[in-house]
Design an enzyme around this catalytic site. Structure first.
Site, PDB file in Angstrom:
ATOM      1  N   ASP A 137    -130.027  -2.211  41.730  1.00 49.81           N
ATOM      2  CA  ASP A 137    -130.636  -1.055  42.398  1.00 49.81           C
ATOM      3  C   ASP A 137    -131.569  -0.387  41.405  1.00 49.81           C
ATOM      4  OD1 ASP A 137    -131.170   1.331  43.949  1.00 49.81           O
ATOM      5  OD2 ASP A 137    -129.348   0.883  45.064  1.00 49.81           O
ATOM      6  N   SER A 182    -143.949  12.246  42.460  1.00 55.63           N
ATOM      7  CA  SER A 182    -144.520  11.074  41.798  1.00 55.63           C
ATOM      8  C   SER A 182    -143.953  10.895  40.402  1.00 55.63           C
ATOM      9  CB  SER A 182    -146.032  11.206  41.671  1.00 55.63           C
ATOM     10  OG  SER A 182    -146.612  11.242  42.921  1.00 55.63           O
TER      11      SER A 182
END
Lengths: 526, 176, 272, 65
Positions: free
Chosen positions: A107, A171
């Site tokens: 992950d 971001s």
């Protein structure tokens, strides 16, 4: 919150325990990647709607649909939404899906933070879109929001500033997550130099993000305090300098351009070798060229400002530096060509989009070199020529690469094949309408049509009409894309684990659709 | 083993966050850096105090023309130079007069900022006395004359023969 | 397949259509009216030829490969994946080409910055939304006026047929003599504007509080039109620039007329 | 990541230089990736960038003089 609804509405078709809380609380990189992609598509439609408004107003000379002030809000929000809401989240979504699978990780490194960085986005998007309905209307100073014009606006500008803050925070968190994942979570034996190029370009992009997004946050904060708290960073009356804003903004803004294009390079560098059945030509130079583009992109910002009246020394410096940056970019195109040379090519939709990408990106690159030459740039600055240039780079560049990536990986994501024939139609229609829309804008710019005007002189009428027709066609084609994707998810043929004969990267060793947790035990890499 | 990875990850997260904060600060640091850079490069030395270097030699071999320009932004004032342009020798010490008058019936305040053209002039213009960046308060109908004393460095490139010194008065209402 | 060939044909037809239109000057740079503009025009054409050559070379190779090296033709993939020599060659060639493009550009940049020895100096001030012109020096010194869009509102709102110079006409043209070096000092009143006359290749941002300069020397008489090119708010699209280049005698006449009429106008202008 | 031996100054300079040109042999690149520490790359990159900027500036100075 229509956006969020949309995300839920289409996200369900993963065959896993459903329920809304699963999506709200998920920390799974695939779920989050899916949400990113649907979110960005929703924003793409919103930004596209604004673009349709712009093209409708410009269909004929005269003011028909949008009053000038609203028209300016449309152009401003179109730019902000497409850049921060559509293109960037789409790439982050691709990274979320693909990076762990391509490097053999279970992950992302910070699963919880991954969830936060996604859920900030709908909030910011809501702020942006709802600013249309506050008194004074949405920000109307262009997506670059130069002061003093942006100090004039109403509450909409403040909402935009907060939205930019949130998008920037998202971001940065996303970038930190990607860097950490790539550096720390690789499967044993996956050395840096064995990483797929898509992972490499994202690593470099993520570094650029943490480098420049905080600078943008700083700039908009200064703008905010200038507007509301009496500072005068950019206010000439108080000893500030409006041009300083442009310097700081473009210090962020130019690397931002590469943030949007480098992952596209990565995507294309995955697709071309796969469908040429041949390894990528000059892998190591590609890595190095990407790194050097990233570094050089930080010293060329002022080529966006050749008309502010900087001394000739400044103009020449930024002209030379900008021209030099064209070289590593050009080398990439040669590399792709050499990869295709003497390959055994087939032309499925992802390959078509990649070739379309190269073809159109080169045109955008050429107009970029022409814009780098100061005397010519002074003529074409702030005209439709520049609009044509950056749409060739961002639409046929970034967007086509995203389309290519979606077609390429869709079988892996949902275990079903898309309809090849419809996909080809999507490509050819996009290609046709894109060029119809934007190629003519080069000529409009050369002939002297300024950008960001709601009305124009009669001599520009015919090409504007052509461009508008192209624009509407391009917009409709993307609804067709939505249909293709939904059809694929619902009723596509079952996909093989490795639907593409030439695929060599790790994700093709997983079953299709990819299991909820990709690599519980790390794969071994030869 | 997983525990170990988590630890390394957190360390990296911390580093990258610190880096982001540094870059945020860097955005702010660009402001003084830009001013400093412009000052060193002689592009935009607005805030630099006037330099008093009195022993420059007068270059009587050539004459340059200085245009004196004036602008008012957002104030009910009249602002002009008493002479629109002058011809001087580089190195000569010059005094020119500007005049402001308040045409309204209200007391208002403003402040002037200078700007020069061509831009290299900023490197060669030495001002001893100037009214820029000083708050000026004018009573209704009041008129005031303000001097500017300066010298043009004789080092100025020979091909520059015409230059403009411009002042712009801004309203101080919004600033203070 | 059929969709592809249709698309190819349409694409080719479109390309022909584009190129034929591009040949006419309507969709190129306007005809250059000064030495600098001529330089810019020539450099642009030169750059276009270079781009075309590179384009043909690169895509010639690529499309040859696409046509011949297909799996459907039974072509077997080769397995080379790098060659440092080739890479060095194809890095060096673009560098050389860029140097060739940069050389004339450098000369023009330096020429564009050379605002010395003007015959006339004019201050251009951008307002929301019109231009102000002040003749600072040279023949016509002291003349000062505003220049506003003269296209009637009704034409913009489509209530009247649009005139020939729709959106490119003003009430007061900027008048300059032919063959004289005109230095423009550009500044703004409120927000950033940009003063652009394509025929002279002059574009300069107008920044409030700062003066920037540029220059032009018109080779021919005539009327040349431009527009504000920096987004400046609501009526950004409605503040054109019209420069009228006249013979020196006619200019002297204009100056005399203007000075007679402007004694009172000047005081109101200064009030702003 | 094994931290075998530190790269020599010359190797860092070479790596940074070739990264600016954008060409590198794969074998060399692998060696770089193994031996050069991230901090070396960052510092080398910064110095290389500075060098790049200064050299263009010198060219500009030469052209404008």
């Amino acid at each position: 919150m229509a956006v969020v609804q949309d995300v839920h509405g289409h996200g369900h078709d993963d065959h896993h325990p459903t329920g809304i809380m699963r999506w709200v609380c998920t920390t799974n990189h695939k779920d989050i990647g899916t949400m990113y992609l649907w979110f960005s598509f929703a924003m793409f439609l919103v930004g596209g709607f604004l673009a349709m408004g712009i093209r409708a107003e410009l269909f004929m000379p005269g003011i028909q649909i949008l009053e000038p002030e609203l028209f300016n809000s449309f152009t401003t929000l179109h730019g902000l939404i497409m850049v921060f809401g559509a293109i960037m989240p789409a790439f982050v979504g691709l990274a979320n899906w693909q990076v762990p699978m391509m490097i053999g990780a279970p992950d992302m490194a910070f699963a919880r933070m991954n969830n936060w960085s996604f859920w900030i986005l709908p909030v910011a998007a809501t702020l942006l879109v709802s600013s249309f309905f506050v008194p004074g209307g949405a920000a109307a100073g262009g997506w670059t929001f130069y002061p003093p014009l942006s100090t004039q606006g109403g509450m909409g500008v403040d909402m935009m500033i907060f939205a930019v803050h949130l998008l920037g925070a998202s971001s940065i968190m996303g970038a930190i997550n990607i860097i950490t994942t790539i550096l720390n979570m690789r499967a044993p034996g996956m050395t840096l130099m064995k990483m797929p190029l898509f992972v490499w370009t994202w690593l470099i992009t993520a570094y650029l993000l943490v480098l420049v997004m905080p600078v943008l946050a700083g700039t908009v904060t200064m703008l905010l305090t200038d507007r509301n708290f009496g500072t005068s960073f950019f206010n000439a009356a108080g000893g500030g300098d409006p041009v300083l804003f442009q310097h700081i903004f473009w210090f962020f803004g130019h690397p931002e351009v590469y943030i949007m294009i480098l992952p596209a390079f990565g995507v294309v560098s995955e697709i071309i070798p796969t469908f040429s059945r041949k390894p990528l030509f000059g892998y190591s130079s590609m890595v190095y060229a990407t790194a050097s583009i990233a570094i050089l992109s930080c010293v060329v910002w002022a080529h966006h400002m050749f008309t502010v009246g900087m001394p000739s020394v400044g103009q020449l410096f930024f002209m030379y530096a900008t021209m030099l940056i064209a070289v590593p970019t050009g080398v990439k195109v040669f590399n792709w060509t050499a990869t295709m040379w003497r390959g055994s090519m087939t032309f499925e939709v992802p390959m078509l989009f990649s070739i379309g990408f190269i073809f159109l990106f080169v045109i955008g690159g050429f107009s970029g070199v022409i814009c780098a030459i100061v005397p010519i740039d002074i003529q074409v600055q702030e005209t439709y020529y520049v609009i044509a240039h950056f749409h060739y780079v961002l639409v046929s560049g970034a967007l086509f690469a995203i389309f290519g990536a979606v077609y390429y990986w869709l079988p892996k994501w949902c275990g079903r094949m898309y309809d090849e024939k419809l996909g080809k139609w999507h490509f050819w229609l996009s290609m046709f309408f894109f060029n119809l829309t934007f190629f003519v804008q080069h000529f409009l710019g050369l002939a002297g049509m300024p950008r960001r005007v709601p009305d124009y002189a009669l001599q520009f009428a015919d090409f504007n009409m052509v461009s508008s027709i192209g624009g509407f066609g391009f917009g409709l084609t993307q609804l067709f894309f939505l249909y293709i994707v939904i059809k694929c998810i619902r009723s596509g043929e079952k996909a093989a684990d490795k639907p593409w004969e030439g695929g060599t990267t790790l994700e093709w060793t997983l079953p299709s659709p990819a299991p909820y947790h990709s690599f519980e035990t790390p794969p071994t890499i030869k | 083993m997983m525990y170990n990875v988590a630890k390394i990850n957190i360390a990296m997260l911390r580093k990258l966050l610190i880096f982001s904060v540094i870059m945020f600060a860097f955005g702010y640091a660009l402001v003084p850096f830009y001013e400093k850079f412009c000052e060193v490069a002689g592009i935009n030395n607005l805030l630099k105090p006037d330099v008093a270097d009195k022993d420059v030699k007068v270059d009587t071999t050539r004459l340059v023309m200085i245009q004196l320009d004036s602008n008012v932004r957002g104030l009910p004032w009249q602002f002009k130079a008493l002479q629109s342009n002058i011809k001087i020798h580089p190195g000569e010490s010059i005094e020119v007069m500007y005049e402001i008058s308040n045409n309204s019936d209200q007391e208002t305040s403003g402040q002037a900022i200078p700007s020069y053209s061509p831009r290299v002039l900023e490197k060669y213009l030495k001002k001893f006395e100037c009214f820029c960046f000083t708050k000026q308060v004018l009573k209704p109908g009041e008129t005031r004359q303000m001097p500017v004393k300066f010298v043009i460095d004789p080092q100025i490139p020979a091909d520059i023969t015409t230059m403009t010194i411009s002042y712009t008065f801004f309203s101080l209402g919004a600033v203070n | 397949m059929s969709s592809k060939s249709v698309a190819t044909r349409v694409g080719a037809a479109l390309l022909t259509f584009y190129s034929s239109l591009a040949m006419s000057s309507k969709y190129n740079f306007p005809e250059p009216q000064s030495a600098i503009a001529q330089d810019v025009y020539d450099q642009h054409i030169f750059a276009m030829w270079i781009c075309l050559a590179i384009f043909i070379a690169v895509f010639g190779v690529m499309f040859y490969s696409i046509l011949k090296h297909r799996k459907s033709l039974g072509y077997k993939a080769a397995n080379f994946h790098h060659s440092t020599l080739v890479e060095i060659i194809w890095t060096a060639i673009p560098c050389a080409i860029l140097v060739v493009m940069a050389l004339p550009a450098t000369k023009t940049v330096l020429a564009m910055k050379d605002t010395s020895e003007p015959d006339i100096t004019i201050k251009v001030t951008g307002y929301q939304w019109m231009w102000g012109y002040d003749y600072l020096q040279g023949e016509g010194e002291g003349i000062s006026f505003y220049s506003k869009l003269s296209t009637p509102r009704a034409q913009i709102e489509n209530k009247e047929p649009k005139g020939e110079n729709y959106l490119l006409e003003v009430d007061n043209n900027l008048v300059v003599p032919v063959g004289k070096k005109v230095r423009v000092i550009v500044t703004a009143n409120d927000v950033i504007h940009a003063w652009w006359v394509p025929a002279f290749s002059v574009k300069q941002d107008a920044i409030p509080g700062f003066v920037r300069d540029a220059w032009f020397k018109a080779d021919r008489t005539g009327i040349f039109r431009g527009q504000c090119t920096e987004l400046c708010g609501k009526d950004h699209g409605f503040m054109p620039i019209v420069v009228e280049v006249v013979e020196p005698e006619k200019y002297a006449q204009w100056v005399a007329d203007k000075q007679k009429a402007s004694a009172s106008a000047m005081t109101t202008a200064a009030l702003n | 990541m094994q931290k075998s031996e530190k790269a020599s100054l010359w190797q860092v300079v070479k790596a940074v230089f070739w990264s600016f040109v954008g060409i590198r042999k794969k074998s060399d690149l692998e060696k770089d990736a193994e031996m050069i520490q991230p901090s070396q790359v960052v510092i080398g990159g910064l110095i290389g960038g500075l060098f790049f900027v200064v050299s263009i500036l010198l060219v500009v100075k030469w052209v404008t003089s």
